[in-house]
Design an enzyme around this catalytic site. Sequence first.
Site, PDB file in Angstrom:
ATOM      1  N   GLY A 182       6.943   5.495   8.063  1.00  0.00           N
ATOM      2  CA  GLY A 182       5.973   6.587   8.288  1.00  0.00           C
ATOM      3  C   GLY A 182       6.352   7.420   9.368  1.00  0.00           C
ATOM      4  N   GLY A 192       2.751   4.742  12.982  1.00  0.00           N
ATOM      5  CA  GLY A 192       3.329   3.482  13.449  1.00  0.00           C
ATOM      6  C   GLY A 192       2.814   2.817  14.822  1.00  0.00           C
ATOM      7  N   GLU A 220      10.138  16.285  14.838  1.00  0.00           N
ATOM      8  CA  GLU A 220      10.520  16.228  13.631  1.00  0.00           C
ATOM      9  C   GLU A 220       9.692  16.929  12.759  1.00  0.00           C
ATOM     10  OE1 GLU A 220       9.166  12.598  11.639  1.00  0.00           O
ATOM     11  OE2 GLU A 220      11.301  12.138  10.760  1.00  0.00           O
ATOM     12  N   CYS A 278      13.583  10.761   6.800  1.00  0.00           N
ATOM     13  CA  CYS A 278      13.735  10.416   8.154  1.00  0.00           C
ATOM     14  C   CYS A 278      15.132  10.764   8.566  1.00  0.00           C
ATOM     15  CB  CYS A 278      13.031   9.024   8.352  1.00  0.00           C
ATOM     16  SG  CYS A 278      13.501   7.870   6.877  1.00  0.00           S
ATOM     17  N   LYS A 307       0.892  -1.125   0.046  1.00  0.00           N
ATOM     18  CA  LYS A 307       0.016  -0.049  -0.015  1.00  0.00           C
ATOM     19  C   LYS A 307       0.909   1.185  -0.022  1.00  0.00           C
ATOM     20  CE  LYS A 307      -1.727   3.030   2.619  1.00  0.00           C
ATOM     21  NZ  LYS A 307      -1.771   4.172   1.640  1.00  0.00           N
ATOM     22  N   GLU A 314      -1.175   7.502  -0.729  1.00  0.00           N
ATOM     23  CA  GLU A 314      -1.988   8.112  -1.586  1.00  0.00           C
ATOM     24  C   GLU A 314      -1.376   9.280  -2.295  1.00  0.00           C
ATOM     25  OE1 GLU A 314      -6.484   6.916  -1.877  1.00  0.00           O
ATOM     26  OE2 GLU A 314      -5.942   8.611   0.066  1.00  0.00           O
ATOM     27  N   GLU A 359       9.504   1.734  10.586  1.00  0.00           N
ATOM     28  CA  GLU A 359      10.838   2.710  10.173  1.00  0.00           C
ATOM     29  C   GLU A 359      10.082   4.061  10.490  1.00  0.00           C
ATOM     30  OE1 GLU A 359      12.577   5.373   9.112  1.00  0.00           O
ATOM     31  OE2 GLU A 359      12.630   4.460   7.200  1.00  0.00           O
TER      32      GLU A 359
HETATM   33  P1  NDP Z   1       1.915   8.651   7.749  1.00  0.00           P
HETATM   34  O1  NDP Z   1       2.572   8.005   8.779  1.00  0.00           O
HETATM   35  O2  NDP Z   1       0.392   9.171   7.995  1.00  0.00           O
HETATM   36  O3  NDP Z   1       1.707   8.012   6.433  1.00  0.00           O
HETATM   37  C1  NDP Z   1       2.554   6.840   6.070  1.00  0.00           C
HETATM   38  C2  NDP Z   1       1.876   5.500   5.350  1.00  0.00           C
HETATM   39  O4  NDP Z   1       0.828   5.109   6.266  1.00  0.00           O
HETATM   40  C3  NDP Z   1       1.040   6.155   4.060  1.00  0.00           C
HETATM   41  O5  NDP Z   1       1.041   5.226   3.314  1.00  0.00           O
HETATM   42  C4  NDP Z   1      -0.207   6.308   4.790  1.00  0.00           C
HETATM   43  O6  NDP Z   1      -1.498   6.035   4.011  1.00  0.00           O
HETATM   44  C5  NDP Z   1      -0.409   5.075   5.747  1.00  0.00           C
HETATM   45  N1  NDP Z   1      -1.365   5.382   6.853  1.00  0.00           N
HETATM   46  C6  NDP Z   1      -1.816   6.662   7.198  1.00  0.00           C
HETATM   47  N2  NDP Z   1      -2.740   6.119   8.126  1.00  0.00           N
HETATM   48  C7  NDP Z   1      -2.791   5.026   8.523  1.00  0.00           C
HETATM   49  C8  NDP Z   1      -3.408   3.864   9.347  1.00  0.00           C
HETATM   50  N3  NDP Z   1      -4.287   4.380  10.245  1.00  0.00           N
HETATM   51  N4  NDP Z   1      -3.012   2.511   9.457  1.00  0.00           N
HETATM   52  C9  NDP Z   1      -2.024   2.162   8.264  1.00  0.00           C
HETATM   53  N5  NDP Z   1      -1.573   3.039   7.470  1.00  0.00           N
HETATM   54  C10 NDP Z   1      -1.863   4.207   7.535  1.00  0.00           C
HETATM   55  O7  NDP Z   1       2.763   9.914   7.214  1.00  0.00           O
HETATM   56  P2  NDP Z   1       2.136  11.352   6.796  1.00  0.00           P
HETATM   57  O8  NDP Z   1       1.935  11.270   5.314  1.00  0.00           O
HETATM   58  O9  NDP Z   1       0.845  11.940   7.611  1.00  0.00           O
HETATM   59  O10 NDP Z   1       3.101  12.526   7.196  1.00  0.00           O
HETATM   60  C11 NDP Z   1       2.957  13.185   8.366  1.00  0.00           C
HETATM   61  C12 NDP Z   1       4.490  13.137   9.170  1.00  0.00           C
HETATM   62  O11 NDP Z   1       5.058  11.722   9.279  1.00  0.00           O
HETATM   63  C13 NDP Z   1       5.518  13.931   8.417  1.00  0.00           C
HETATM   64  O12 NDP Z   1       5.391  15.207   8.608  1.00  0.00           O
HETATM   65  C14 NDP Z   1       6.846  13.216   8.942  1.00  0.00           C
HETATM   66  O13 NDP Z   1       6.869  13.943  10.289  1.00  0.00           O
HETATM   67  C15 NDP Z   1       6.444  11.831   9.307  1.00  0.00           C
HETATM   68  N6  NDP Z   1       7.004  10.779   8.225  1.00  0.00           N
HETATM   69  C16 NDP Z   1       7.884  10.080   8.271  1.00  0.00           C
HETATM   70  C17 NDP Z   1       8.592   9.442   7.424  1.00  0.00           C
HETATM   71  C18 NDP Z   1       9.704   8.669   7.266  1.00  0.00           C
HETATM   72  O14 NDP Z   1      10.242   8.411   6.512  1.00  0.00           O
HETATM   73  N7  NDP Z   1      10.082   8.247   8.623  1.00  0.00           N
HETATM   74  C19 NDP Z   1       7.659   9.161   6.128  1.00  0.00           C
HETATM   75  C20 NDP Z   1       6.413   9.864   6.052  1.00  0.00           C
HETATM   76  C21 NDP Z   1       5.906  10.882   7.051  1.00  0.00           C
HETATM   77  P3  NDP Z   1      -2.079   7.451   3.114  1.00  0.00           P
HETATM   78  O15 NDP Z   1      -0.985   8.475   3.215  1.00  0.00           O
HETATM   79  O16 NDP Z   1      -2.522   6.938   1.768  1.00  0.00           O
HETATM   80  O17 NDP Z   1      -3.300   7.721   3.763  1.00  0.00           O
END
Ligand code: NDP
Length: 452
Positions: free
Chosen positions: A207, A212, A354, A263, A154, A157, A229
Site C-alpha cells: 500500500g 506502511g 507518486e 506501484c 485483510k 475495503e 511493498e
Molecule cells: P493505503 O495504504 O491506505 O491502503 C492499503 C491497505 O492498507 C488497505 O487494505 C487499507 O485498508 C489498509 N490500511 C489503511 N490504513 C491502515 C492502517 N492504519 N493500518 C493497517 N492497514 C491500513 O492506500 P490507499 O488506498 O489510501 O491509497 C492511497 C495511496 O497509496 C495511493 O494513491 C497510492 O499512492 C498508494 N498506494 C500504493 C499501492 C502500491 O501498490 N504500492 C497500492 C495502493 C495504494 P482500507 O483501504 O480497507 O482502509
Amino acid sequence: MSGLSVLDPATEEVIAELPSAGVEELDAAVARARARFPAWSQVAPSDRARLLRAIGTAIEIGAEELAQSECRNAGKPIRDARDEVALVAELFHYYAGAVDKVGGRTIPVDGGVAMTFPEPLGVVGLITPWNFPLAIASWKLAPALACGNTVVLKPAELTPLTALMLERLALEAGLPEGVLNVVVGPGRVVGQRLAEHPDVARIGFTGSTVVGRGVMAAAAGTIKRVTLELGGKSANVVFADADLEQAAAQAPGAIFGNAGQDCCARSRILVERPAFERFLELFVAATEAYVVGDPCDEGTQMGPLISAGQRERVASYVPEQVTYAKPLPDRPGFWFPPTILTPASATDRVVRDEIFGPVAAVLPFDDEEGAVRLANDTPYGLSGSVWTKDGARALRMARALECGALSINSNTSLRVSTPFGGFKQSGFGRELGLAAMKENTELKTVFYSTTP
Ligand code: NDP
C-alpha cells in the site's frame, strides 16, 4: 458489524453490500488461525502441495467468474483481469512445487553436526490494496501457506470481492477451515489491530508509504517480521540509440495500464535529448490510440480510477496546461484522461510524488551520468526500465539504478518466479519466487553432538 457498500467504479453503482468487521471479528479470525497452527505446518509436505495445486486448479476453473468480478469491482479491463487471474493460478502451482524444494543446510562444525531448518512463523497477517486485489493477495498468500503458516487476510475495503471468492474456492478445494481467514473491514481499525496483534508473527503489507510506516510502527510493539511493498516513482529511461518506436509504443501501457494505479508505473519518462521531440511525438500518437472505456469491453486498455477520492487526488496534481490529455466520453464513473506532462523542472511535484493515476511526466537528459542522477533522484526505488541497443550501457545502467526490479528493453517488472520488492522508501523484503519462502520462515539451527 457495520455495513459496507462495494461500488463499480465504471458506473458508480453499488454491486455488493457486505458486513464490515471490527476489532472483535479480527480477533476471532486471529484466534481461528492460531488454533490451526501448528497443525497446518505438520500436514505432510506432499499433502500441503496437493492442496495448493488443487487451489490453483479451482482458480483455473473459476477463472472467468473471478476475472469478471475483478473487472467490475476494480474497474480493470477484462483482458488484464483475465491475465491476472491466470497469474494467480500459476502462483498456486508454483508454490505447490516449492513446498518440498526449500530446505535447510548441514554445516560442518566441531564435535557434531549442525543443521538448519526453515520453520514456519505461525499466524501471518496480510494487508492488501485495491489496485491488484486478487493478484497481490495471492502472491502473499500462496507462499505463506506453502511454508506452513496460517493466514488472516485483510483486503482493501474498496475491493474485497475476489479475496472472499478465493477464500471460498480454497475451502472447496480442501483447505482446512481456519487456515485462511479473510476479514473485510477498515484498515485503520482491523488493519491496525492485525499489525499490533500479539498472536500475529508477521505482516505482509502492500500500500502507501504513509500507511506502511504506520504498520511498521504498530508491528514494532511485538517485534513482528514485516514485509513492506510501498509506493514508487519509477523511471523509464530511453536512450537515443534505442528502438524508439518500440519504446514509445510500450510507454502508454507502462504508465496508463491499470489507469496508472500501479506501484511499478513508469511515471517518469526520461529521454536522451536528441531523441526527445521524436519520442514525445510517438508517445502522444500511441496515447491517442490507447483505448479508454468500459472495462468489460474486450478492446479496452484503460478503465476508470478506483474512487472519487482517488480522482480528486490525481486531479490535484495536474496543471491547467498539459502537453496532451486524451478526451474522455461523458459518462458516470471515476474517469481520468491519460495525461502527458513535460515539466520544466525535475523538482516539480508531478516528478517527485507518486500520483497513482494516468499521468506521465516526460523529461530530457543529456548523458548517461545525467540519466542515472535523474532516475535515482527520488525517495522511491521499486522498478524501472532502460531502453538502449548498447548492451554494455544497459548493464552499467542496471547496476547504477536504485530499484528492486529493472527491465531492459521492456517494461515488465513482475514474474511468478523472480523476486520482487523495493529499495529505499519503496519498502523492504522480497515477494514472489523462492525469495518469498524466506520471508515466510524463520531459520532454526540445531546442533547434534556426535561425541561418543
Ligand atoms: P493505503 O495504504 O491506505 O491502503 C492499503 C491497505 O492498507 C488497505 O487494505 C487499507 O485498508 C489498509 N490500511 C489503511 N490504513 C491502515 C492502517 N492504519 N493500518 C493497517 N492497514 C491500513 O492506500 P490507499 O488506498 O489510501 O491509497 C492511497 C495511496 O497509496 C495511493 O494513491 C497510492 O499512492 C498508494 N498506494 C500504493 C499501492 C502500491 O501498490 N504500492 C497500492 C495502493 C495504494 P482500507 O483501504 O480497507 O482502509
